[in-house]
Write a protein that holds these residues in place. Structure first.
Motif, PDB file in Angstrom:
ATOM      1  N   HIS A 135       0.750  -1.320   0.126  1.00 21.72           N
ATOM      2  CA  HIS A 135      -0.351   0.380   0.379  1.00 21.72           C
ATOM      3  C   HIS A 135       1.009   1.767   0.272  1.00 21.72           C
ATOM      4  N   THR A 136       2.018   1.312   0.118  1.00 24.96           N
ATOM      5  CA  THR A 136       2.768   2.382  -0.148  1.00 24.96           C
ATOM      6  C   THR A 136       3.691   1.961  -1.313  1.00 24.96           C
ATOM      7  N   ARG A 137       3.270   3.613  -2.272  1.00 28.51           N
ATOM      8  CA  ARG A 137       4.239   4.165  -3.438  1.00 28.51           C
ATOM      9  C   ARG A 137       4.422   4.886  -3.538  1.00 28.51           C
ATOM     10  N   PRO A 138       5.488   5.176  -4.292  1.00 27.51           N
ATOM     11  CA  PRO A 138       5.952   6.691  -4.589  1.00 27.51           C
ATOM     12  C   PRO A 138       4.922   7.909  -5.579  1.00 27.51           C
ATOM     13  N   GLY A 139       5.192   9.292  -5.092  1.00 26.96           N
ATOM     14  CA  GLY A 139       4.820  10.401  -5.515  1.00 26.96           C
ATOM     15  C   GLY A 139       3.258  10.228  -5.443  1.00 26.96           C
ATOM     16  N   GLU A 140       3.013   9.265  -3.864  1.00 28.72           N
ATOM     17  CA  GLU A 140       1.351   8.875  -3.522  1.00 28.72           C
ATOM     18  C   GLU A 140       1.421   9.745  -2.336  1.00 28.72           C
ATOM     19  N   ILE A 141       0.098  10.322  -1.761  1.00 30.48           N
ATOM     20  CA  ILE A 141      -0.254  10.838  -0.478  1.00 30.48           C
ATOM     21  C   ILE A 141      -1.670   9.515   0.211  1.00 30.48           C
ATOM     22  N   LEU A 142      -0.691   9.438   1.137  1.00 27.35           N
ATOM     23  CA  LEU A 142      -1.069   8.664   2.241  1.00 27.35           C
ATOM     24  C   LEU A 142      -1.153   9.281   3.576  1.00 27.35           C
ATOM     25  N   CYS A 150       4.276   9.036   9.159  1.00 32.78           N
ATOM     26  CA  CYS A 150       5.277   9.784   8.590  1.00 32.78           C
ATOM     27  C   CYS A 150       6.627   8.822   7.282  1.00 32.78           C
ATOM     28  N   MET A 151       5.885   7.256   8.681  1.00 31.31           N
ATOM     29  CA  MET A 151       7.527   6.285   8.269  1.00 31.31           C
ATOM     30  C   MET A 151       7.341   6.276   6.365  1.00 31.31           C
ATOM     31  N   ALA A 152       5.661   5.965   5.624  1.00 31.13           N
ATOM     32  CA  ALA A 152       6.008   5.909   4.660  1.00 31.13           C
ATOM     33  C   ALA A 152       6.301   7.106   3.790  1.00 31.13           C
ATOM     34  N   GLY A 153       7.271   7.319   4.274  1.00 37.38           N
ATOM     35  CA  GLY A 153       7.947   9.175   3.145  1.00 37.38           C
ATOM     36  C   GLY A 153       9.158   8.288   2.808  1.00 37.38           C
ATOM     37  N   ALA A 154       9.448   7.267   3.502  1.00 38.77           N
ATOM     38  CA  ALA A 154      10.735   5.627   3.163  1.00 38.77           C
ATOM     39  C   ALA A 154      10.719   5.803   1.304  1.00 38.77           C
ATOM     40  N   PHE A 155       9.238   5.879   1.255  1.00 40.72           N
ATOM     41  CA  PHE A 155       9.483   5.428  -0.166  1.00 40.72           C
ATOM     42  C   PHE A 155       8.860   6.144  -1.247  1.00 40.72           C
ATOM     43  N   ASN A 156       9.271   7.589  -1.193  1.00 46.81           N
ATOM     44  CA  ASN A 156       9.475   8.747  -1.345  1.00 46.81           C
ATOM     45  C   ASN A 156       7.763   8.925  -1.717  1.00 46.81           C
ATOM     46  N   GLN A 157       6.783   9.348  -0.914  1.00 45.09           N
ATOM     47  CA  GLN A 157       5.557   9.824  -0.987  1.00 45.09           C
ATOM     48  C   GLN A 157       5.607  10.340   0.441  1.00 45.09           C
ATOM     49  N   PHE A 158       4.332  11.457  -0.320  1.00 43.50           N
ATOM     50  CA  PHE A 158       3.827  12.354   1.091  1.00 43.50           C
ATOM     51  C   PHE A 158       3.485  11.589   2.434  1.00 43.50           C
ATOM     52  N   MET A 235      12.963   3.572   6.835  1.00 43.02           N
ATOM     53  CA  MET A 235      11.660   3.898   6.976  1.00 43.02           C
ATOM     54  C   MET A 235      11.728   4.216   8.720  1.00 43.02           C
ATOM     55  N   THR A 236      13.647   3.443   9.173  1.00 41.56           N
ATOM     56  CA  THR A 236      13.334   3.999  10.822  1.00 41.56           C
ATOM     57  C   THR A 236      13.557   5.683  10.218  1.00 41.56           C
ATOM     58  N   VAL A 237      14.267   5.775   9.505  1.00 41.25           N
ATOM     59  CA  VAL A 237      14.311   7.411  10.345  1.00 41.25           C
ATOM     60  C   VAL A 237      12.879   8.584   9.802  1.00 41.25           C
ATOM     61  N   ALA A 238      12.658   7.416   8.402  1.00 38.88           N
ATOM     62  CA  ALA A 238      11.349   8.726   8.326  1.00 38.88           C
ATOM     63  C   ALA A 238      10.352   8.930   9.449  1.00 38.88           C
ATOM     64  N   GLY A 246       8.241  16.893  12.915  1.00 38.53           N
ATOM     65  CA  GLY A 246       8.052  16.759  11.199  1.00 38.53           C
ATOM     66  C   GLY A 246       6.727  16.508  11.438  1.00 38.53           C
ATOM     67  N   LYS A 247       6.586  17.484  10.261  1.00 31.83           N
ATOM     68  CA  LYS A 247       5.114  17.108   9.336  1.00 31.83           C
ATOM     69  C   LYS A 247       5.141  15.592   8.367  1.00 31.83           C
ATOM     70  N   ASN A 248       6.922  15.818   7.802  1.00 36.91           N
ATOM     71  CA  ASN A 248       7.061  13.930   7.106  1.00 36.91           C
ATOM     72  C   ASN A 248       8.218  14.237   6.680  1.00 36.91           C
ATOM     73  N   GLY A 249       8.340  12.946   6.291  1.00 31.20           N
ATOM     74  CA  GLY A 249      10.044  12.962   6.413  1.00 31.20           C
ATOM     75  C   GLY A 249       9.987  12.436   4.906  1.00 31.20           C
ATOM     76  N   ILE A 250      10.593  12.780   4.210  1.00 28.00           N
ATOM     77  CA  ILE A 250      10.800  11.693   3.079  1.00 28.00           C
ATOM     78  C   ILE A 250      11.860  11.546   1.875  1.00 28.00           C
ATOM     79  N   PHE A 251      12.543  10.221   1.551  1.00 24.48           N
ATOM     80  CA  PHE A 251      13.669  10.372   0.305  1.00 24.48           C
ATOM     81  C   PHE A 251      13.020  10.077  -1.120  1.00 24.48           C
ATOM     82  N   GLU A 252      14.566  10.142  -1.624  1.00 23.94           N
ATOM     83  CA  GLU A 252      14.203  10.132  -3.072  1.00 23.94           C
ATOM     84  C   GLU A 252      14.126   8.675  -3.697  1.00 23.94           C
ATOM     85  N   PHE A 253      13.322   8.150  -4.670  1.00 26.41           N
ATOM     86  CA  PHE A 253      13.459   7.308  -4.722  1.00 26.41           C
ATOM     87  C   PHE A 253      15.170   6.562  -6.014  1.00 26.41           C
TER      88      PHE A 253
END
Ligand code: SF4
Length: 456
Positions: A135-142, A150-158, A235-238, A246-253
């Motif tokens: 259920h986690t996909r890059p570029g999406e809004i969760l 915010c953990m899902a920011g690891a996957f380049n999503q908001f 995931m640990t970092v985000a 933080g509102k969110n954490g995010i990584f590059e794809f």
């Protein structure tokens, strides 16, 4: 635009946005669980009507995980409320504790807290289950009714946590009004050294900026050092972006993100198309920091907040009553493997509790062999009380019969993510946050200990 701004602009149907803009964004996924789900459903029904339907039943994911393995009847009832709603709305993504869609959840205390008491659909801690179940996909809004979404920011999503009122509105409309956050830039360079884990990266960052240092800001993590980090590490970092406000954490794809997401969406038959966002040359940050991963050392966040950073090697004077490994942050397979690497062939000297985040992780640990023993057996032989009942357990305290909960004022070292007073139970208990390796070394010594002392 920064990574966060690019995703928000797309979700708002705009060419550009900048920090401070208020925009209506379309949600890709709304996740809720047993603690906030009933309240969210209540808001939805009150505002949209008793017979209203959710905006898109395929975009609602419901994961009971918090107060599950407890005889507390109100907690058990919360899971039943979720099940009734799922049936009424015909929601496909519900990871129930029991298999019978017409049944009631009752925890059987007589079976004890260690042995599995869940059915075949149960998924465990929501933030770890979301990526595992595709259920986690890059570029999406969760959006999720939980601050560690915010953990899902690891996957380049908001990905961000929202309250029940907002979640009730999203259930009805699929939209939410958001203020675009300012972005902070954390450039990771180099490579972590043995005994140092992703948890040490985020504890270091929060130590630098304080537990409110990223309030309503996006924390963007990039740089050449990211390539060496696994998806679990990211995931640990985000996950802990919220521990700095933080509102969110995010990584590059990158290729690792792609491989993980493609595998998990295929495996689970969830939506497999997505559009990542990449960095622009004109990103505007309100804060810049470079983290040299080579120089990081095992780090501890001291009582009473996640910003109280010290080096583990300077904390040997803190005697401990308890050690705990688990949660979305610290209960992944890779966390338990590093934990076991330190404990292998040794014995803990204080009460030590292990709670895998998901049933899949229980399976990983019970099926991975090191020599003639499984990792699970190695941990049990070291004296760790391992439960098969994957879930949040004592990370959030919970009802008094929760596995690992501190019911008296104890001092605990924990691989979880939050240590405000009372977080893991008794309000006078103290929690020191650390990596799984540091938790393991400390469990062996009975005091806070640098894990490098045990690594040859
Ligand atoms: S494991 Fe802890 S931090 Fe994670 S969702 Fe559960 S209670 Fe929250």
């Amino acid at each position: 635009m920064t990574l966060t701004e690019k995703i928000l602009a797309r979700a708002a149907g705009k060419a550009t946005v900048q920090s401070g803009d208020n925009v209506w964004v379309n949600a890709d996924i709304l996740m809720t669980h047993d603690v906030c789900g009933p309240g969210t459903i209540g808001v939805f029904k009150r505002e949209f009507g008793k017979t209203a339907k959710v905006w898109d039943r395929n975009r609602v994911v419901i994961i009971p995980d918090h107060y599950i393995f407890t005889a507390d009847s109100k907690s058990n009832r919360n899971v039943d409320i979720l099940r009734e709603f799922v049936k009424e709305q015909d929601i496909p993504y519900f990871y129930d504790v029991i298999d019978d869609p017409d049944g009631k959840w009752v925890f059987d205390a007589s079976k004890g807290l260690l042995n599995r008491q869940y059915g075949s659909n149960y998924a465990g801690v929501c933030h770890t289950a979301l990526p595992q179940k595709g259920h986690t996909r890059p570029g999406e809004i969760l959006f999720g009714t939980d601050s560690h979404t915010c953990m899902a920011g690891a996957f380049n999503q908001f990905a961000t946590g929202i309250g029940n009122t907002d979640a009730g509105f999203v259930l009805g409309t699929g939209k939410l009004l958001l203020k675009v956050p300012e972005s902070m830039h954390f450039r990771l360079e180099g490579k972590l050294q043995p005994g140092v884990m992703a948890k040490d990266i985020i504890l270091h960052c929060i130590g630098e900026i304080g537990f409110d240092g990223a309030t309503y800001r996006a924390m963007q993590f990039d740089g050449s050092g990211v390539a060496s980090l696994s998806m679990d590490d990211r995931m640990t970092v985000a996950n802990m972006a919220i521990e700095a406000g933080g509102k969110n954490g995010i990584f590059e794809f990158d290729a690792k993100t792609e491989e993980f997401v493609n595998y998990r969406t295929r495996l689970n038959g969830t939506k497999s198309s997505y559009e990542p966002v990449a960095r622009d040359k004109d990103e505007k940050f309100v804060f810049e920091m470079t983290v040299d991963l080579d120089k990081l050392e095992p780090t501890v966040a001291c009582h009473p907040d996640p910003g109280q950073r010290k080096k583990a090697k300077e904390m040997g004077h803190i005697k401990l009553d308890r050690a705990y490994i688990g949660s979305c942050t610290g209960g992944k397979t890779s966390d338990f493997l590093e934990f076991a690497r330190v404990l292998n062939g040794r014995k803990v000297v204080i009460d030590t509790f292990g709670v895998p985040a998901t049933p899949e992780i229980v399976h990983d640990l019970q099926s991975s062999r090191w020599g003639d023993k499984t990792v699970w057996e190695i941990l049990v032989a070291a004296g760790v009380q391992m439960t098969e009942n994957a879930g949040c357990a004592a990370c959030l305290g919970g009802p008094v019969d929760t596995f690992g909960r501190m019911n008296t004022p104890l001092i605990c070292i924990s691989a979880t993510n939050r240590n405000f007073p009372g977080r893991m139970g008794h309000k006078e208990s103290q929690v020191f946050l650390a990596s799984p390796s540091t938790v393991a070394a400390s469990a062996l010594a009975g005091k806070i200990t640098d894990p490098r002392e045990y690594l040859s």
